[in-house]
Scaffold this active site. Structure first.
Site, short mmCIF file in Angstrom:
data_model
loop_
_atom_site.label_atom_id
_atom_site.label_comp_id
_atom_site.label_asym_id
_atom_site.label_seq_id
_atom_site.Cartn_x
_atom_site.Cartn_y
_atom_site.Cartn_z
N SER A 82 17.06 28.35 46.99
CA SER A 82 18.46 28.10 46.60
C SER A 82 19.47 28.93 47.40
CB SER A 82 18.65 28.35 45.10
OG SER A 82 18.03 27.35 44.34
N LYS A 138 15.57 29.80 31.16
CA LYS A 138 16.41 28.62 30.90
C LYS A 138 16.66 28.36 29.42
CE LYS A 138 15.37 26.17 35.18
NZ LYS A 138 14.99 24.89 35.79
N GLU A 167 27.18 18.92 26.55
CA GLU A 167 26.37 18.07 25.68
C GLU A 167 24.94 17.94 26.18
OE1 GLU A 167 25.66 15.84 22.27
OE2 GLU A 167 27.28 17.17 22.83
N ASP A 188 19.14 19.89 35.79
CA ASP A 188 17.76 19.58 36.14
C ASP A 188 17.38 18.13 35.85
OD1 ASP A 188 16.90 22.08 37.14
OD2 ASP A 188 16.48 22.83 35.13
N GLY A 190 4.68 20.12 31.06
CA GLY A 190 5.36 21.40 30.95
C GLY A 190 5.93 21.61 29.57
N ALA A 191 6.24 22.88 29.28
CA ALA A 191 6.80 23.23 27.97
C ALA A 191 8.03 24.10 28.09
CB ALA A 191 5.74 23.95 27.13
N GLY A 192 8.50 24.34 29.31
CA GLY A 192 9.64 25.21 29.52
C GLY A 192 10.97 24.46 29.55
N ALA A 214 12.84 23.44 32.05
CA ALA A 214 12.96 22.30 32.96
C ALA A 214 12.34 21.05 32.35
CB ALA A 214 12.31 22.62 34.30
N GLY A 234 9.72 18.58 45.32
CA GLY A 234 10.55 19.60 44.70
C GLY A 234 11.82 19.91 45.45
#
Length: 249
Positions: free
Chosen positions: A23, A72, A84, A108, A127-129, A131, A215
């Site tokens: 980034s 996050k 929102e 994201d 995933g569980a995070g 993102a 990605g």
């Protein structure tokens, strides 16, 4: 070389770690392309110092920040206001500091949806995070039926059978968790700095998947949206894309 002066407006990346992220070169190339006296800096922050870090960069006059793993979801309680999308997703990846207030948003999910056809499709999100939550929210908003699977589930790893979209929102890069089939649209949020395809992207290309989004494609799309929130200017995506390519060995 980025020159930071007393007049330079700063934005940063809050994460732990931040050394892997592309980034900074991407955003700094965008600022340079528009002739903006801005700079984007990595800000490695351990989880137990996140609140101090957010207050500190806001007090120091930063215009905003990106938020990445593992912050996050935790950063939500530090925001004075959520848009929102962030509120529904339960995830924030972009902060804007405005008059002492911390405004949280998420780019994201929309970055993923902008690269695929989601309406009426069946999507599997790994995933569980934060993102994963953001991507699932955006896919549902776009009309997809979404299943979220993580390593905490008893049925891990899941099968891609019966799905039209597969999104990897885990940090896994060189381990193929789910084998793709040719009818899938595949999106991998992870990327390798050395320019190689992740295991999922390589398998998706080999399988002849309907669409393959890596990605860096997602990083560029979400970064462009963050850039516009901070600067009020449309992101120069060609310059930012070129910087991403140049930053990889």
């Amino acid at each position: 070389m980025i020159e930071i002066r007393g007049t330079t407006t700063l934005v940063g990346l809050l994460g732990w770690p931040t050394s892997h992220s592309l980034s900074p070169p991407m955003h700094n190339a965008g600022f340079a392309a528009l002739g903006l006296d801005w700079a984007y800096v990595p800000l490695p922050v351990p989880p137990d110092r996140l609140a101090d870090a957010v207050r500190g960069v806001a007090a120091a006059g930063f215009a905003g920040a990106n938020v990445t793993i593992p912050h996050k979801q935790a950063v939500i309680t530090l925001c004075d206001e959520l848009d929102e999308v962030a509120r529904r997703a339960g995830s924030v990846n972009t902060l804007v500091f405005d008059g002492g207030r911390v405004l949280g948003s998420s780019t994201d999910g929309d970055a993923v949806v902008s690269r695929i056809e989601a309406g009426g499709r069946r999507a599997l999100v790994l995933g569980a995070g934060g993102a994963a939550l953001a991507v699932a929210e955006a896919l549902e908003r776009a009309g997809a039926a979404v299943t979220v699977a993580s390593r905490r589930d008893s049925g891990w790893p899941p099968s891609a059978g019966g799905f039209d979209i597969l999104v990897n929102a885990t940090p896994l890069k060189e381990e193929l968790v789910v084998a793709p089939h040719a009818r899938l649209q595949v999106v991998d949020l992870a990327y390798l700095q050395d320019g190689r395809d992740t295991a999922l992207v390589a398998a998706a290309r080999a399988a002849g998947c309907e669409a393959v989004v890596d990605g860096l494609d997602v990083l560029l799309a979400q970064g462009a949206a963050s850039f516009a929130r901070w600067t009020g200017r449309a992101a120069p995506t060609a310059a930012m894309r070129a910087a991403l390519r140049a930053a990889r060995p």
